[in-house]
Design a protein around this motif. Structure first.
Motif, PDB file in Angstrom:
ATOM      1  N   ASP A   1       2.578   2.220   5.270  1.00 28.08           N
ATOM      2  CA  ASP A   1       3.562   3.178   4.764  1.00 28.08           C
ATOM      3  C   ASP A   1       2.890   4.128   3.770  1.00 28.08           C
ATOM      4  OD1 ASP A   1       5.780   2.019   6.140  1.00 28.08           O
ATOM      5  OD2 ASP A   1       5.854   0.434   4.625  1.00 28.08           O
ATOM      6  N   ALA A   2       1.998   3.563   2.952  1.00 29.68           N
ATOM      7  CA  ALA A   2       1.329   4.372   1.927  1.00 29.68           C
ATOM      8  C   ALA A   2      -0.100   3.909   1.737  1.00 29.68           C
ATOM      9  CB  ALA A   2       2.075   4.290   0.601  1.00 29.68           C
TER      10      ALA A   2
ATOM     11  N   LYS B   1       3.828  -0.380  -7.598  1.00 27.48           N
ATOM     12  CA  LYS B   1       5.244  -0.031  -7.596  1.00 27.48           C
ATOM     13  C   LYS B   1       5.752   0.160  -6.163  1.00 27.48           C
ATOM     14  CE  LYS B   1       8.578   0.994 -10.605  1.00 27.48           C
ATOM     15  NZ  LYS B   1       8.924   0.158 -11.766  1.00 27.48           N
ATOM     16  N   LEU B   2       4.971   0.853  -5.332  1.00 23.77           N
ATOM     17  CA  LEU B   2       5.380   1.072  -3.951  1.00 23.77           C
ATOM     18  C   LEU B   2       5.431  -0.242  -3.181  1.00 23.77           C
ATOM     19  CD1 LEU B   2       3.374   4.321  -3.046  1.00 23.77           C
ATOM     20  CD2 LEU B   2       5.791   4.128  -3.674  1.00 23.77           C
ATOM     21  N   ALA B   3       4.421  -1.088  -3.398  1.00 19.42           N
ATOM     22  CA  ALA B   3       4.387  -2.375  -2.702  1.00 19.42           C
ATOM     23  C   ALA B   3       5.586  -3.245  -3.086  1.00 19.42           C
ATOM     24  CB  ALA B   3       3.078  -3.092  -3.008  1.00 19.42           C
ATOM     25  N   LYS B   4       5.927  -3.238  -4.379  1.00 19.89           N
ATOM     26  CA  LYS B   4       7.070  -4.039  -4.836  1.00 19.89           C
ATOM     27  C   LYS B   4       8.388  -3.491  -4.314  1.00 19.89           C
ATOM     28  CE  LYS B   4       4.837  -5.780  -9.033  1.00 19.89           C
ATOM     29  NZ  LYS B   4       4.792  -5.733 -10.511  1.00 19.89           N
ATOM     30  N   ALA B   5       8.393  -2.200  -3.957  1.00 25.31           N
ATOM     31  CA  ALA B   5       9.591  -1.590  -3.383  1.00 25.31           C
ATOM     32  C   ALA B   5       9.691  -1.844  -1.878  1.00 25.31           C
ATOM     33  CB  ALA B   5       9.590  -0.092  -3.657  1.00 25.31           C
ATOM     34  N   GLY B   6       8.718  -2.582  -1.331  1.00 24.93           N
ATOM     35  CA  GLY B   6       8.764  -2.942   0.078  1.00 24.93           C
ATOM     36  C   GLY B   6       7.897  -2.097   0.986  1.00 24.93           C
ATOM     37  N   TRP B   7       7.152  -1.156   0.422  1.00 24.74           N
ATOM     38  CA  TRP B   7       6.261  -0.333   1.230  1.00 24.74           C
ATOM     39  C   TRP B   7       4.994  -1.129   1.563  1.00 24.74           C
ATOM     40  CZ3 TRP B   7       5.963   5.585   0.168  1.00 24.74           C
ATOM     41  CH2 TRP B   7       7.240   6.084  -0.116  1.00 24.74           C
ATOM     42  N   LYS B   8       4.578  -1.086   2.801  1.00 23.96           N
ATOM     43  CA  LYS B   8       3.297  -1.676   3.183  1.00 23.96           C
ATOM     44  C   LYS B   8       2.210  -0.727   2.689  1.00 23.96           C
ATOM     45  CE  LYS B   8       0.666  -3.422   7.132  1.00 23.96           C
ATOM     46  NZ  LYS B   8       0.603  -3.514   8.615  1.00 23.96           N
ATOM     47  N   THR B   9       1.417  -1.202   1.710  1.00 22.08           N
ATOM     48  CA  THR B   9       0.548  -0.308   0.938  1.00 22.08           C
ATOM     49  C   THR B   9      -0.896  -0.778   0.945  1.00 22.08           C
ATOM     50  OG1 THR B   9       2.439   0.132  -0.524  1.00 22.08           O
ATOM     51  CG2 THR B   9       0.270   0.776  -1.330  1.00 22.08           C
ATOM     52  N   ALA B  10      -1.809   0.189   0.958  1.00 25.17           N
ATOM     53  CA  ALA B  10      -3.240  -0.106   0.802  1.00 25.17           C
ATOM     54  C   ALA B  10      -3.789   0.714  -0.366  1.00 25.17           C
ATOM     55  CB  ALA B  10      -4.008   0.238   2.074  1.00 25.17           C
ATOM     56  N   LEU B  11      -4.615   0.072  -1.160  1.00 17.38           N
ATOM     57  CA  LEU B  11      -5.291   0.738  -2.276  1.00 17.38           C
ATOM     58  C   LEU B  11      -6.789   0.711  -1.999  1.00 17.38           C
ATOM     59  CD1 LEU B  11      -5.340   1.994  -5.128  1.00 17.38           C
ATOM     60  CD2 LEU B  11      -5.338  -0.338  -6.061  1.00 17.38           C
TER      61      LEU B  11
ATOM     62  N   ILE C   1      -3.316  -6.696  -9.058  1.00 16.02           N
ATOM     63  CA  ILE C   1      -3.226  -6.054  -7.740  1.00 16.02           C
ATOM     64  C   ILE C   1      -3.236  -7.098  -6.630  1.00 16.02           C
ATOM     65  CG2 ILE C   1      -4.490  -4.603  -6.086  1.00 16.02           C
ATOM     66  CD1 ILE C   1      -5.414  -2.956  -8.583  1.00 16.02           C
ATOM     67  N   ARG C   2      -4.162  -8.043  -6.722  1.00 17.76           N
ATOM     68  CA  ARG C   2      -4.300  -9.054  -5.665  1.00 17.76           C
ATOM     69  C   ARG C   2      -3.077  -9.967  -5.594  1.00 17.76           C
ATOM     70  NH1 ARG C   2      -9.135  -8.795  -3.302  1.00 17.76           N
ATOM     71  NH2 ARG C   2     -10.943  -7.974  -4.447  1.00 17.76           N
ATOM     72  N   GLU C   3      -2.356 -10.098  -6.685  1.00 19.62           N
ATOM     73  CA  GLU C   3      -1.175 -10.955  -6.693  1.00 19.62           C
ATOM     74  C   GLU C   3       0.079 -10.225  -6.226  1.00 19.62           C
ATOM     75  OE1 GLU C   3      -1.052 -12.309 -10.713  1.00 19.62           O
ATOM     76  OE2 GLU C   3      -2.524 -13.916 -10.391  1.00 19.62           O
ATOM     77  N   THR C   4      -0.038  -8.924  -5.942  1.00 17.50           N
ATOM     78  CA  THR C   4       1.122  -8.127  -5.531  1.00 17.50           C
ATOM     79  C   THR C   4       1.329  -8.204  -4.016  1.00 17.50           C
ATOM     80  OG1 THR C   4       0.743  -6.585  -7.368  1.00 17.50           O
ATOM     81  CG2 THR C   4       2.158  -5.829  -5.567  1.00 17.50           C
ATOM     82  N   GLU C   5       2.493  -8.605  -3.590  1.00 21.53           N
ATOM     83  CA  GLU C   5       2.803  -8.683  -2.158  1.00 21.53           C
ATOM     84  C   GLU C   5       2.880  -7.286  -1.554  1.00 21.53           C
ATOM     85  OE1 GLU C   5       6.252 -10.963  -1.298  1.00 21.53           O
ATOM     86  OE2 GLU C   5       5.588 -12.732  -2.433  1.00 21.53           O
ATOM     87  N   ASN C   6       2.573  -7.198  -0.280  1.00 28.46           N
ATOM     88  CA  ASN C   6       2.585  -5.942   0.485  1.00 28.46           C
ATOM     89  C   ASN C   6       1.466  -4.980   0.100  1.00 28.46           C
ATOM     90  OD1 ASN C   6       4.994  -6.612   1.910  1.00 28.46           O
ATOM     91  ND2 ASN C   6       6.229  -5.901   0.178  1.00 28.46           N
ATOM     92  N   LEU C   7       0.508  -5.440  -0.715  1.00 26.48           N
ATOM     93  CA  LEU C   7      -0.554  -4.547  -1.191  1.00 26.48           C
ATOM     94  C   LEU C   7      -1.928  -5.081  -0.790  1.00 26.48           C
ATOM     95  CD1 LEU C   7      -1.574  -2.136  -2.808  1.00 26.48           C
ATOM     96  CD2 LEU C   7      -1.255  -3.465  -4.904  1.00 26.48           C
ATOM     97  N   ASP C   8      -2.641  -4.307   0.029  1.00 24.84           N
ATOM     98  CA  ASP C   8      -4.008  -4.650   0.418  1.00 24.84           C
ATOM     99  C   ASP C   8      -4.987  -3.865  -0.447  1.00 24.84           C
ATOM    100  OD1 ASP C   8      -3.026  -6.245   2.435  1.00 24.84           O
ATOM    101  OD2 ASP C   8      -3.285  -4.734   4.016  1.00 24.84           O
ATOM    102  N   LEU C   9      -5.942  -4.568  -1.037  1.00 26.96           N
ATOM    103  CA  LEU C   9      -6.995  -3.924  -1.833  1.00 26.96           C
ATOM    104  C   LEU C   9      -8.263  -3.874  -1.008  1.00 26.96           C
ATOM    105  CD1 LEU C   9      -8.160  -2.779  -4.470  1.00 26.96           C
ATOM    106  CD2 LEU C   9      -8.524  -5.153  -5.235  1.00 26.96           C
TER     107      LEU C   9
ATOM    108  N   SER D   1      -4.291   4.629   8.782  1.00 27.90           N
ATOM    109  CA  SER D   1      -3.396   5.779   8.729  1.00 27.90           C
ATOM    110  C   SER D   1      -2.140   5.377   7.967  1.00 27.90           C
ATOM    111  CB  SER D   1      -3.034   6.261  10.128  1.00 27.90           C
ATOM    112  OG  SER D   1      -2.295   5.278  10.822  1.00 27.90           O
ATOM    113  N   ALA D   2      -1.388   6.397   7.501  1.00 25.70           N
ATOM    114  CA  ALA D   2      -0.171   6.119   6.739  1.00 25.70           C
ATOM    115  C   ALA D   2       0.755   7.321   6.788  1.00 25.70           C
ATOM    116  CB  ALA D   2      -0.524   5.786   5.291  1.00 25.70           C
ATOM    117  N   ASP D   3       2.007   7.083   6.498  1.00 24.78           N
ATOM    118  CA  ASP D   3       2.976   8.169   6.406  1.00 24.78           C
ATOM    119  C   ASP D   3       2.755   8.964   5.119  1.00 24.78           C
ATOM    120  OD1 ASP D   3       4.261   7.359   8.782  1.00 24.78           O
ATOM    121  OD2 ASP D   3       5.398   5.848   7.678  1.00 24.78           O
ATOM    122  N   TYR D   4       2.346   8.254   4.071  1.00 20.99           N
ATOM    123  CA  TYR D   4       2.104   8.886   2.774  1.00 20.99           C
ATOM    124  C   TYR D   4       0.698   8.575   2.283  1.00 20.99           C
ATOM    125  CZ  TYR D   4       7.136   9.790   2.234  1.00 20.99           C
ATOM    126  OH  TYR D   4       8.422  10.236   2.399  1.00 20.99           O
TER     127      TYR D   4
END
Length: 461
Positions: free
Chosen positions: A5-6, A21-31, A102-110, A136-139
């Motif tokens: 998603d982001a 913040k995005l990951a905690k809101a349910g967005w599938k996120t990569a940093l 960061i590593r403890e946040t769900e939906n977030l890949d580092l 790839s991502a929408d955002y």
């Protein structure tokens, strides 16, 4: 190709909190981060330099101020290795704490690696482990910061120069530190190394330190640096660099004459440039300006819908707190459907020389250029009770006010803990308080903030 998603590129002071913040809101996120979590602030900027400045302040107190206060210290030693060890421990604590969160946040890949755009909202990441990923991502949110600008000077590729990053890895205190550039970076490093025992020479092309400030503020801080024993050459153009017998020689023009000075270390502090060239944003249709910064609107979105640039990557004010505010704007707009923007936001800042230079709002010359009817209040620190009591009398407080509305237009505080006093005045400005209200306000005695009373009393004289 892995779809998100982001995707946030850069784990700085905007990218890190946004990813969580995005990951905690349910967005599938990569940093994506190519080096260290925390960006410049934690690793190469605020955290390490202010830690070193604290050690330099202690040395200054021992060498000079203690005697003036009646305390005989006698001889003392600078343990440079211990100073650097303390700095490293504080940096690592901040970096590791952020990475753990960061590593403890769900939906977030580092992902540690270097990203480049290869297509429309598509990036390729060469990871530090040697793997190549296509994502790839929408955002997309770009928080890639800046790097040291290396000036085009004859011989610069033949000398072992330092940057604001590599100087933090020194193993020995320089005997003579040469600094090319008199901005915030050059001034902070110059003063701290002088206090630790190095001879320091600053060579700057501008006619004065911090040319965007008012002339009286510039003169005051230049005088403080010269009083501290720092050699300052302004209106000077570096012509060439040479390296022989472990010495670096700078040849430069000063007041129509060719001069030269030699030292064992050289810090390049002549500005910073964006890192967008490494990202290849053009491959995704992202526009950049003539200086290489990513163009954004007042909501921090680029010309490509769904792609944003935050922090120094977008060419805005190069301060950590502005990058964090960029995160606030983007996050609240996307998640809370608010309408925040960069329009008319205050830009406070503080340079951590001693005394500190803190400012928010207009300078006197900016107000004059706008044709405003103004009054100016000035108060030397030698007239501030707290400054006299603590032996901290160097500097000046200055405020520019609207003569018609009595609203405060801007302040510059060159004082010990100047950033704290400026912050009080910033809040007052945002609240719409007049200088009359502050002149008669009750502050605890004796504090530096209490001097705000005396500063605005100057307008009654």
């Amino acid at each position: 190709m892995k779809q998100y998603d982001a995707i946030i590129i850069g784990a700085g002071q905007a990218g890190t909190p946004l990813s969580k913040k995005l990951a905690k809101a349910g967005w599938k996120t990569a940093l994506i981060e190519k080096r260290f979590i925390g960006g410049t602030c934690v690793n190469d900027g605020c955290t390490p330099t202010k830690t070193l400045i604290a050690s330099a302040k202690a040395a200054y107190i021992a060498a000079k101020q203690a005697d003036e206060l009646g305390i005989k210290i006698g001889s003392f030693e600078i343990d440079f290795a211990k100073i650097m060890k303390r700095k490293n421990e504080i940096v690592m604590n901040g970096r590791e704490g952020s990475e753990k969160s960061i590593r403890e946040t769900e939906n977030l890949d580092l992902v540690f690696g270097e990203a480049i755009f290869t297509g429309d909202k598509i990036i390729e990441v060469r990871t530090t482990s040697g793997e190549v990923l296509e994502l790839s991502a929408d955002y997309f949110f770009i928080d890639t910061g800046t790097r040291t600008k290396i000036p085009d000077i004859e011989g610069i590729n033949k000398v072992p120069y330092l940057t604001s990053t590599s100087i933090l890895d020194l193993k020995q205190l320089p005997d003579h530190l040469l600094i090319l550039g008199g901005g915030y970076i050059g001034m902070e490093f110059g003063q701290l190394f002088k206090r630790l025992g190095s001879k320091v020479t600053i060579i700057d092309s501008a006619s004065t330190f911090l040319p965007k400030e008012d002339e009286d503020i510039c003169e005051e801080i230049t005088g403080i640096f010269r009083e501290d024993g720092i050699d300052v050459y302004q209106k000077s153009k570096a012509k060439s660099l040479e390296y022989t017998d472990r010495k670096i020689k700078i040849t430069f023009e000063h007041e129509g004459k060719t001069q030269a000075v030699s030292g064992d270390q050289l810090l390049i502090a002549a500005g910073r440039i964006p890192q967008s060239d490494l990202l290849k944003p053009e491959n995704s249709g992202i526009e950049i300006d003539e200086k290489g910064f990513i163009k954004v609107d007042d909501k921090l979105q680029t010309n490509v819908p769904g792609i944003y640039a935050l922090g120094e990557a977008n060419g805005g004010p190069a301060f950590t707190h502005i990058a964090f505010n960029d995160y606030i704007i983007v996050c609240y707009n996307l998640l809370n459907k608010e309408n925040r923007s960069t329009k008319d936001r205050p830009i406070p800042y503080c340079m951590f020389t001693d005394p500190q230079l803190a400012r928010v709002g207009m300078t006197e010359k900016q107000a004059i250029e706008k044709g405003l009817n103004i009054k100016v209040a000035k108060l030397p620190m030698s007239s501030v009770a707290r400054g006299v009591e603590t032996g901290e009398t160097r500097g000046i407080m200055k405020a520019v006010v609207d003569a018609d509305t009595h609203k405060i237009l801007g302040v510059a505080i060159l004082a010990v803990e100047g950033g704290e006093v400026m912050s009080v005045l910033e809040i007052a400005m945002r609240a719409g308080m007049t200088y009359d209200e502050l002149r008669n306000y009750i502050f605890a005695h004796p504090t530096y903030s209490e001097s705000i009373n005396n500063l605005f009393m100057k307008l009654d004289e």
